[in-house]
Design a protein around this motif. Structure first.
Motif, PDB file in Angstrom:
ATOM      1  N   LEU A 173      36.782  33.633  54.083  1.00 32.77           N
ATOM      2  CA  LEU A 173      37.571  32.455  53.751  1.00 32.77           C
ATOM      3  C   LEU A 173      38.594  32.205  54.844  1.00 32.77           C
ATOM      4  O   LEU A 173      39.357  33.099  55.213  1.00 32.77           O
ATOM      5  CB  LEU A 173      38.281  32.674  52.414  1.00 32.77           C
ATOM      6  CG  LEU A 173      38.975  31.473  51.777  1.00 32.77           C
ATOM      7  CD1 LEU A 173      37.948  30.412  51.394  1.00 32.77           C
ATOM      8  CD2 LEU A 173      39.759  31.909  50.543  1.00 32.77           C
ATOM      9  N   LEU A 174      38.622  30.971  55.370  1.00 36.13           N
ATOM     10  CA  LEU A 174      39.604  30.595  56.366  1.00 36.13           C
ATOM     11  C   LEU A 174      40.857  30.077  55.667  1.00 36.13           C
ATOM     12  O   LEU A 174      40.773  29.227  54.774  1.00 36.13           O
ATOM     13  CB  LEU A 174      39.046  29.521  57.309  1.00 36.13           C
ATOM     14  CG  LEU A 174      38.374  30.035  58.592  1.00 36.13           C
ATOM     15  CD1 LEU A 174      37.234  30.986  58.268  1.00 36.13           C
ATOM     16  CD2 LEU A 174      37.888  28.875  59.459  1.00 36.13           C
ATOM     17  N   THR A 185      45.272  35.620  48.257  1.00 34.37           N
ATOM     18  CA  THR A 185      45.556  37.037  48.041  1.00 34.37           C
ATOM     19  C   THR A 185      45.628  37.353  46.552  1.00 34.37           C
ATOM     20  O   THR A 185      45.092  38.367  46.087  1.00 34.37           O
ATOM     21  CB  THR A 185      46.882  37.428  48.718  1.00 34.37           C
ATOM     22  OG1 THR A 185      46.767  37.216  50.138  1.00 34.37           O
ATOM     23  CG2 THR A 185      47.210  38.893  48.469  1.00 34.37           C
ATOM     24  N   ASP A 186      46.274  36.470  45.788  1.00 36.37           N
ATOM     25  CA  ASP A 186      46.367  36.683  44.349  1.00 36.37           C
ATOM     26  C   ASP A 186      45.027  36.471  43.647  1.00 36.37           C
ATOM     27  O   ASP A 186      44.788  37.040  42.576  1.00 36.37           O
ATOM     28  CB  ASP A 186      47.403  35.731  43.748  1.00 36.37           C
ATOM     29  CG  ASP A 186      48.827  36.118  44.101  1.00 36.37           C
ATOM     30  OD1 ASP A 186      49.024  37.255  44.573  1.00 36.37           O
ATOM     31  OD2 ASP A 186      49.736  35.296  43.921  1.00 36.37           O
ATOM     32  N   CYS A 187      44.157  35.658  44.261  1.00 34.06           N
ATOM     33  CA  CYS A 187      42.868  35.363  43.637  1.00 34.06           C
ATOM     34  C   CYS A 187      41.794  36.398  43.972  1.00 34.06           C
ATOM     35  O   CYS A 187      41.078  36.878  43.083  1.00 34.06           O
ATOM     36  CB  CYS A 187      42.373  33.984  44.074  1.00 34.06           C
ATOM     37  SG  CYS A 187      43.290  32.589  43.391  1.00 34.06           S
ATOM     38  N   PHE A 188      41.670  36.727  45.256  1.00 39.70           N
ATOM     39  CA  PHE A 188      40.497  37.490  45.708  1.00 39.70           C
ATOM     40  C   PHE A 188      40.813  38.885  46.240  1.00 39.70           C
ATOM     41  O   PHE A 188      39.910  39.721  46.331  1.00 39.70           O
ATOM     42  CB  PHE A 188      39.762  36.687  46.780  1.00 39.70           C
ATOM     43  CG  PHE A 188      39.403  35.288  46.351  1.00 39.70           C
ATOM     44  CD1 PHE A 188      38.514  35.079  45.314  1.00 39.70           C
ATOM     45  CD2 PHE A 188      39.976  34.181  46.961  1.00 39.70           C
ATOM     46  CE1 PHE A 188      38.185  33.795  44.907  1.00 39.70           C
ATOM     47  CE2 PHE A 188      39.661  32.896  46.564  1.00 39.70           C
ATOM     48  CZ  PHE A 188      38.765  32.695  45.531  1.00 39.70           C
ATOM     49  N   HIS A 189      42.062  39.125  46.632  1.00 40.06           N
ATOM     50  CA  HIS A 189      42.487  40.463  47.071  1.00 40.06           C
ATOM     51  C   HIS A 189      41.615  40.988  48.228  1.00 40.06           C
ATOM     52  O   HIS A 189      41.402  42.193  48.348  1.00 40.06           O
ATOM     53  CB  HIS A 189      42.444  41.454  45.909  1.00 40.06           C
ATOM     54  CG  HIS A 189      43.103  40.945  44.663  1.00 40.06           C
ATOM     55  ND1 HIS A 189      44.464  40.830  44.525  1.00 40.06           N
ATOM     56  CD2 HIS A 189      42.560  40.485  43.497  1.00 40.06           C
ATOM     57  CE1 HIS A 189      44.753  40.341  43.321  1.00 40.06           C
ATOM     58  NE2 HIS A 189      43.619  40.120  42.687  1.00 40.06           N
ATOM     59  N   GLY A 190      41.126  40.093  49.071  1.00 41.81           N
ATOM     60  CA  GLY A 190      40.260  40.505  50.167  1.00 41.81           C
ATOM     61  C   GLY A 190      41.035  40.992  51.382  1.00 41.81           C
ATOM     62  O   GLY A 190      42.234  40.719  51.530  1.00 41.81           O
ATOM     63  N   MET A 199      39.964  35.892  55.398  1.00 37.73           N
ATOM     64  CA  MET A 199      39.893  36.874  54.321  1.00 37.73           C
ATOM     65  C   MET A 199      38.442  37.168  53.991  1.00 37.73           C
ATOM     66  O   MET A 199      37.625  36.249  53.844  1.00 37.73           O
ATOM     67  CB  MET A 199      40.597  36.352  53.056  1.00 37.73           C
ATOM     68  CG  MET A 199      40.468  37.292  51.858  1.00 37.73           C
ATOM     69  SD  MET A 199      41.373  36.741  50.384  1.00 37.73           S
ATOM     70  CE  MET A 199      43.055  37.110  50.890  1.00 37.73           C
ATOM     71  N   ASP A 200      38.113  38.431  53.869  1.00 32.90           N
ATOM     72  CA  ASP A 200      36.768  38.857  53.482  1.00 32.90           C
ATOM     73  C   ASP A 200      36.588  38.646  51.978  1.00 32.90           C
ATOM     74  O   ASP A 200      37.341  39.186  51.176  1.00 32.90           O
ATOM     75  CB  ASP A 200      36.568  40.328  53.852  1.00 32.90           C
ATOM     76  CG  ASP A 200      35.169  40.835  53.523  1.00 32.90           C
ATOM     77  OD1 ASP A 200      34.294  39.999  53.204  1.00 32.90           O
ATOM     78  OD2 ASP A 200      34.957  42.057  53.568  1.00 32.90           O
ATOM     79  N   LEU A 201      35.583  37.864  51.603  1.00 29.48           N
ATOM     80  CA  LEU A 201      35.318  37.589  50.191  1.00 29.48           C
ATOM     81  C   LEU A 201      34.183  38.438  49.633  1.00 29.48           C
ATOM     82  O   LEU A 201      33.806  38.277  48.469  1.00 29.48           O
ATOM     83  CB  LEU A 201      34.992  36.108  49.994  1.00 29.48           C
ATOM     84  CG  LEU A 201      36.121  35.129  50.276  1.00 29.48           C
ATOM     85  CD1 LEU A 201      35.637  33.701  50.070  1.00 29.48           C
ATOM     86  CD2 LEU A 201      37.324  35.406  49.396  1.00 29.48           C
ATOM     87  N   GLY A 202      33.622  39.306  50.460  1.00 27.59           N
ATOM     88  CA  GLY A 202      32.558  40.175  49.977  1.00 27.59           C
ATOM     89  C   GLY A 202      31.329  39.401  49.553  1.00 27.59           C
ATOM     90  O   GLY A 202      30.866  38.501  50.245  1.00 27.59           O
ATOM     91  N   GLN A 209      30.860  28.993  40.969  1.00 23.09           N
ATOM     92  CA  GLN A 209      30.979  30.142  40.069  1.00 23.09           C
ATOM     93  C   GLN A 209      31.944  31.210  40.550  1.00 23.09           C
ATOM     94  O   GLN A 209      32.638  31.834  39.739  1.00 23.09           O
ATOM     95  CB  GLN A 209      29.599  30.782  39.867  1.00 23.09           C
ATOM     96  CG  GLN A 209      29.607  31.973  38.909  1.00 23.09           C
ATOM     97  CD  GLN A 209      28.216  32.339  38.436  1.00 23.09           C
ATOM     98  OE1 GLN A 209      27.433  31.472  38.071  1.00 23.09           O
ATOM     99  NE2 GLN A 209      27.890  33.624  38.459  1.00 23.09           N
ATOM    100  N   ASP A 210      32.029  31.420  41.873  1.00 23.57           N
ATOM    101  CA  ASP A 210      32.815  32.532  42.398  1.00 23.57           C
ATOM    102  C   ASP A 210      34.211  32.146  42.883  1.00 23.57           C
ATOM    103  O   ASP A 210      35.129  32.970  42.847  1.00 23.57           O
ATOM    104  CB  ASP A 210      32.074  33.195  43.570  1.00 23.57           C
ATOM    105  CG  ASP A 210      30.765  33.826  43.149  1.00 23.57           C
ATOM    106  OD1 ASP A 210      30.694  34.320  42.017  1.00 23.57           O
ATOM    107  OD2 ASP A 210      29.808  33.819  43.956  1.00 23.57           O
ATOM    108  N   PHE A 211      34.362  30.915  43.376  1.00 27.64           N
ATOM    109  CA  PHE A 211      35.618  30.542  44.026  1.00 27.64           C
ATOM    110  C   PHE A 211      36.554  29.735  43.122  1.00 27.64           C
ATOM    111  O   PHE A 211      37.650  30.169  42.787  1.00 27.64           O
ATOM    112  CB  PHE A 211      35.344  29.756  45.310  1.00 27.64           C
ATOM    113  CG  PHE A 211      34.459  30.475  46.294  1.00 27.64           C
ATOM    114  CD1 PHE A 211      34.508  31.851  46.423  1.00 27.64           C
ATOM    115  CD2 PHE A 211      33.566  29.770  47.095  1.00 27.64           C
ATOM    116  CE1 PHE A 211      33.700  32.527  47.328  1.00 27.64           C
ATOM    117  CE2 PHE A 211      32.753  30.425  48.007  1.00 27.64           C
ATOM    118  CZ  PHE A 211      32.817  31.805  48.124  1.00 27.64           C
ATOM    119  N   ILE A 212      36.121  28.550  42.722  1.00 25.00           N
ATOM    120  CA  ILE A 212      36.998  27.649  41.977  1.00 25.00           C
ATOM    121  C   ILE A 212      37.418  28.206  40.613  1.00 25.00           C
ATOM    122  O   ILE A 212      38.598  28.093  40.232  1.00 25.00           O
ATOM    123  CB  ILE A 212      36.349  26.265  41.824  1.00 25.00           C
ATOM    124  CG1 ILE A 212      36.186  25.619  43.203  1.00 25.00           C
ATOM    125  CG2 ILE A 212      37.195  25.364  40.923  1.00 25.00           C
ATOM    126  CD1 ILE A 212      37.483  25.488  44.001  1.00 25.00           C
TER     127      ILE A 212
END
Length: 275
Positions: A173-174, A185-190, A199-202, A209-212
């Motif tokens: 994620l840019l 950071t609060d959403c994905f902790h990557g 940020m690495d989203l794995g 389904q995964d982001f929004i």
């Protein structure tokens, strides 16, 4: 996608929790006992493979798999895997020719939020799906300033750009500013890299389904922009300083690019984006 739709008369809407709109269209053909032509079946098949990442994406359903089998038979496609592979490679080649403007705006959707006592504003979320994410990642110094300019032009609060590797099914994620970094950071902790602009989203790959849903949940829980984070580029620079849009006369594809008054040096870009 989250705006109110107003029509003069009632309209028919067919919404189903399937992986592709084209699965619904194919299903409609069959329920009306109409056989799509070979060409139409081929287009629908390619669309489903694209939307579901060759039936490997998290939004894929049994209906998508069934419709792929039916459409492949009608379109006389013997090797679905080969078709998907060639389709994804062709899409990636096309992406490589796009300008930063095209990449940021090509597949971007806006989501509106109005949380009582919390966040109020619009969030843009763009996605680039490719078989070669390294080629796109090498253009970060083009993409970050373009994301900031896009935010100012569209008057949105935050803008994210996910780069999805559709072969490895991994994403990054840019993050074009401190607000985006704080929320992500609060959403994905990557894990963060590239001066905290990536940020690495794995294994997350789906905006639907995964982001929004994750962003929406965090915002609805009361997330607010921290007062102690620094101001980003969008708050400290005027749009005219970031450049204006124009068609590149030397580009055979007619790409729209952003023309800056004085093209910044590489070191200038790094300084701007890390500030």
């Amino acid at each position: 996608q989250s705006k109110t739709i107003i029509t003069e008369k009632p309209i028919y809407v067919d919404i189903r929790p399937w992986g592709s709109m084209s699965t619904i269209i194919g299903h409609t053909f069959l329920t009306h006992k109409r056989r799509p032509t070979k060409c139409v079946a081929g287009m629908l098949l390619c669309a489903i493979l694209s939307d579901t990442l060759n039936l490997l994406g998290p939004t894929t359903t049994d209906w998508d798999r069934l419709m792929v089998a039916v459409l492949a038979d009608i379109a006389e496609v013997d090797d679905i895997q080969l078709l998907a592979s060639r389709q994804f490679k062709a899409k990636s080649r096309e992406l490589a020719t796009l300008s930063a403007v095209g990449l940021v705006n090509g597949d971007q959707k806006s989501f509106s939020y109005e949380v009582n006592g919390g966040f109020v504003g619009d969030i843009g979320f763009a996605v680039v799906e490719t078989t070669d994410d390294v080629v796109i990642m090498d253009r970060i110094m083009e993409l970050i300033p373009e994301m900031v300019a896009c935010k100012k032009e569209k008057k949105i609060s935050m803008l994210f750009l996910a780069i999805v590797n559709i072969v490895k099914l991994r994403s990054c994620l840019l993050l074009c500013g401190p607000s985006e970094k704080s929320l992500a950071t609060d959403c994905f902790h990557g894990e963060l890299s590239h001066n905290s602009f990536v940020m690495d989203l794995g294994k997350r790959v789906s905006r639907k389904q995964d982001f929004i849903p994750v962003i929406s949940k965090v915002l609805q829980s009361g997330w607010k922009r921290p007062n102690d984070i620094p101001r980003g580029l969008s708050a400290t620079m005027e749009l005219k300083e970031l450049g204006k849009l124009e068609v590149d006369p030397n580009d055979p594809y007619g790409n729209v690019t952003r023309k800056t008054p004085d093209p910044p040096k590489q070191t200038d870009v790094v300084f701007i984006t890390t500030g």
